[in-house]
Design a protein around this motif. Structure first.
Motif, PDB file in Angstrom:
ATOM      1  N   PRO A   1      13.312  11.127  -2.646  1.00  0.00           N
ATOM      2  CA  PRO A   1      12.287  10.100  -2.881  1.00  0.00           C
ATOM      3  C   PRO A   1      11.093  10.686  -3.627  1.00  0.00           C
ATOM      4  N   ASP A   2      10.624   9.947  -4.608  1.00  0.00           N
ATOM      5  CA  ASP A   2       9.483  10.397  -5.389  1.00  0.00           C
ATOM      6  C   ASP A   2       8.203  10.260  -4.559  1.00  0.00           C
ATOM      7  N   PHE A   3       7.223  11.044  -4.877  1.00  0.00           N
ATOM      8  CA  PHE A   3       5.917  10.926  -4.235  1.00  0.00           C
ATOM      9  C   PHE A   3       4.850  11.451  -5.169  1.00  0.00           C
ATOM     10  N   LYS A   4       3.621  11.059  -4.882  1.00  0.00           N
ATOM     11  CA  LYS A   4       2.470  11.510  -5.669  1.00  0.00           C
ATOM     12  C   LYS A   4       1.394  11.960  -4.690  1.00  0.00           C
TER      13      LYS A   4
ATOM     14  N   ALA B   1       5.230  12.645   4.520  1.00  0.00           N
ATOM     15  CA  ALA B   1       5.976  13.217   5.649  1.00  0.00           C
ATOM     16  C   ALA B   1       6.734  12.133   6.405  1.00  0.00           C
ATOM     17  N   MET B   2       6.109  10.977   6.588  1.00  0.00           N
ATOM     18  CA  MET B   2       6.803   9.881   7.273  1.00  0.00           C
ATOM     19  C   MET B   2       7.938   9.339   6.419  1.00  0.00           C
ATOM     20  N   ASN B   3       7.710   9.228   5.114  1.00  0.00           N
ATOM     21  CA  ASN B   3       8.754   8.740   4.212  1.00  0.00           C
ATOM     22  C   ASN B   3       9.952   9.692   4.203  1.00  0.00           C
ATOM     23  N   TYR B   4       9.680  10.988   4.352  1.00  0.00           N
ATOM     24  CA  TYR B   4      10.747  11.990   4.388  1.00  0.00           C
ATOM     25  C   TYR B   4      11.265  12.236   5.809  1.00  0.00           C
ATOM     26  N   GLU B   5      10.738  11.462   6.764  1.00  0.00           N
ATOM     27  CA  GLU B   5      11.172  11.549   8.163  1.00  0.00           C
ATOM     28  C   GLU B   5      11.082  12.978   8.699  1.00  0.00           C
ATOM     29  N   ILE B   6       9.959  13.615   8.420  1.00  0.00           N
ATOM     30  CA  ILE B   6       9.756  14.997   8.854  1.00  0.00           C
ATOM     31  C   ILE B   6       9.421  15.022  10.332  1.00  0.00           C
TER      32      ILE B   6
ATOM     33  N   GLU C   1       0.830  -1.197   0.000  1.00  0.00           N
ATOM     34  CA  GLU C   1       0.000   0.000   0.000  1.00  0.00           C
ATOM     35  C   GLU C   1       0.864   1.246   0.000  1.00  0.00           C
ATOM     36  N   MET C   2       1.947   1.228   0.736  1.00  0.00           N
ATOM     37  CA  MET C   2       2.848   2.375   0.816  1.00  0.00           C
ATOM     38  C   MET C   2       3.432   2.693  -0.555  1.00  0.00           C
ATOM     39  N   GLU C   3       3.764   1.664  -1.315  1.00  0.00           N
ATOM     40  CA  GLU C   3       4.366   1.887  -2.629  1.00  0.00           C
ATOM     41  C   GLU C   3       3.384   2.569  -3.568  1.00  0.00           C
TER      42      GLU C   3
END
Length: 198
Positions: A68-71, A157-162, A36-38
């Motif tokens: 990291p890419d994001f949408k 935000a979690m993926n970017y460790e904000i 799901e994260m992907e």
């Protein structure tokens, strides 16, 4: 003066506690599978680009890494991917309406967007907001013309460790992180870092 300083510190600590609690609650109440994260945050770990030092860069969050890419969806309902802007210099800014330093830097971000050939992707931590109308009212109040992206589940935000907000990433035309700032930026600093990027 001391009382004022103590009150400001207390408000800051309270804001941080609410923000941190929101992330912890999301992690516990919404355990996502990696599949799901992907879907939300495309995996770009196979991307390889040469960074400014001439070495091969891989996806990461440090200076010299591929961002990291994001949408995400904008306030206007458009889907936006970071990778859509390869070939352009990009500032990715994580923010919320309740964050005083975020409010302080928004006029400078708008000026930066108007005066320089830069893409600004302002990622709102929508899950921490009272409601979506607060974000719309904020954008109207500050007359923001750059894209405001909605991170409804805080996955990006979690993926970017904000952790502290605002946090900004200055990303060059190759998708390489050239500068990372924890805290508010002023216009002069934005321009200074922009000039260093290709």
């Amino acid at each position: 003066m001391k009382k004022t300083l103590i009150i400001i510190v207390m408000i800051g600590m309270f804001g941080w506690a609410v923000y941190d609690l929101a992330f912890q609650a999301d992690s516990k109440s919404n355990p996502n599978t990696s599949e799901e994260m992907e879907q939300e945050v495309p995996d770009s770990s196979n991307d390889k680009v040469n960074n400014t030092s001439g070495t091969e860069a891989s996806v990461g969050l440090n200076i010299g890494d591929i961002a990291p890419d994001f949408k995400l969806q904008t306030l206007k309902g458009e889907n936006v991917k970071l990778s859509d802007y390869r070939g352009k210099r990009v500032m990715v800014n994580f923010w919320a309406t309740w964050c005083p330093p975020c409010r302080a830097e928004m006029p400078d971000m708008e000026k930066f967007y108007q005066n320089k050939d830069v893409v600004i992707l302002a990622v709102n931590l929508t899950q921490t907001e009272g409601n979506l109308q607060e974000v719309k009212d904020f954008v109207n109040e500050y007359r923001l013309s750059f894209p405001v992206l909605l991170d409804n589940e805080s996955k990006v935000a979690m993926n970017y460790e904000i952790r502290p907000i605002p946090t900004s990433f200055m990303i060059d035309s190759n998708g390489i992180i050239q500068h990372k700032v924890l805290g508010a930026l002023n216009y002069e600093r934005m321009v200074q870092e922009f000039k260093k990027m290709k």
